[in-house]
Design an enzyme around this catalytic site. Sequence first.
Site: not given
Ligand code: 16G
Ligand code: MG
Length: 572
Positions: A73, A513
């Site tokens: 991604s 996170s």
């Molecule tokens: C991932 C998730 C996204 C979320 C992000 C939070 C999917 C496909 N992707 O990229 O939805 O906003 O994690 O990141 O589910 P964080 O937990 O580091 O804040």
């Molecule tokens: Mg993506």
Amino acid sequence: MAYNAEEAEFVAIEKAAASFPRQLPDRDFTYGTAGFRMRADLLPSIMFTVGLLASLRSKKCNGNTIGVMITASHNPAEDNGVKLVDPMGDMLNVDWEWYAAGLANARDPEKLRNGYMHCINKLKVDRSAPSKVIFARDTRPSGATLVKALTAALDAVKTPYIDYGYATTPQLHYLVRATNTVNSQYPYGEVSEEGYYKKLAEAFNRAMEFAKPNGAVTVDCANGVGAPKLKELIKHLPKDKLTINIINDQIENPDKLNNRAGADWVKTQQRGFEGFDGKPLDRYCALDGDADRLVYFFNEEGKVFRLLDGDRIATLAASFIGDLVRKAGLDNDITLKVVQTAYANGAATKYVEQVLKLKVECTPTGVKHLHHVAAQADIGVYFEANGHGTVLFSERALKTIRKHDPQSPAQLTALDTLKALCDLINQTVGDALSDLLLVEVVLAHKEWTVADWLGTYKEFPNKLGKVNVRDRGMYQTVPGTAERRLQSPPQVQIELDNIVKKYRDGRCFVRASGTEDAVRVYGEAAEAYDVDDMVGSVMSVISNLSGQMIEPVSEGEKSADVPPATTTTTSV
Ligand code: 16G
Ligand code: MG
């Protein structure tokens, strides 16, 4: 499967697995919200086990096709990742995530064999059932090696597969659903990349039938797979309805991927891609590296940068679709719900509840949580502020829309546009290309500029901070609060409450996170300077827990007036 065939399968798996030895034996990997994601050189052994699991999942799902998407991604080019796609194009069933991790963490051939058998027994998989896998990848160079690991596993277990080459994540989700519904009453679409473009273009054409063309949009493709795919899509779109300009399309140079460009850069830095110099009110948007995220942005007079993020796309879509439902005479039969996370700006939530008069539900972070809740509504509009999202039409809503008999020409045109949106909007997962066309349809119908869109409400000043911590596992939120309250460490929530009450309209929460060793602190308050102060104080509480000083590592630029989600990082 007879004993000899089972044994032969083990032998084939062990032989093939030997070419992909596990790296970092001391580390355990987890299948997180975005599947497995890490430095690409660590991934081949994991990719091999993902192949085994995909085959088992397909067998468990009566031979329906399972998807494997190879992408990291918005991460830098040296990373890669993999996620599995279930038969209807949704994400892997959560109960299987644990098994995916278990297999990925098998350290030696014996553990791999035991792990494989454990999956078969616990998940009650019939090993002799048919199976099929399709896969695709983003433009990262490491993808080719990872494909070898995946196909080695699929060959070992004799699971047939189709390699779709480069595709966006949502395209693979589309292909999985289209493959599995090809003989059903409502096939999702032709089973090909071309079929995806044809479906979107045809629906866009119908959705634009009663709207005037509304100028041009320039798309920052993050130098990723979205660039060639958008170029293909444009070939299918009507020429006279919308002008799409493409920038950041250099996929031949891997270092450029997501580098100072793309949705993640724009959202976290609160500024355009490197070199962005938009003329006032010119419309821009940005995709991420696998084109499942979208944000819009523009410059106001005086080069004031303005972001229109996932919250804005949700409010725009909900307002338009809500109007169509009403105008089609369906408002007694179909209700709309908006699904957000705690990161949604409070002003967006207020706007949906008080102006659009729609229900809002808040879920934990991560697409799968929002998707699940939105799928239960008649029409569920879900977006994360970061630009992940889509609109789901339930079977019930689709049936009602299909059989509705319009009572006036006005009802007919609204109904036709609504029907077009059901086909235009990707029902499997958030899709930046489909969302882009949706936004353009709405802006054209409303005859809005980006400034009109921005003018619907004013965001509360907000800030997103990050504290790098050694053990993010100790930060647990209270179940059922959509991550808005911490359960542990308990003193952090107590101190946070004491800090927040000092600020007018203050709101702040802390969560670990899911993707990095860090704790995020999000805050909003009536005044921008209050927000800085409040979030800074809460970050200090977390830093002090580990008895270390805050060392700012990076700070995103703030926009002049409302400073949405500036990013501050400290390390602990
Ligand atoms: C991932 C998730 C996204 C979320 C992000 C939070 C999917 C496909 N992707 O990229 O939805 O906003 O994690 O990141 O589910 P964080 O937990 O580091 O804040
Ligand atoms: Mg993506």
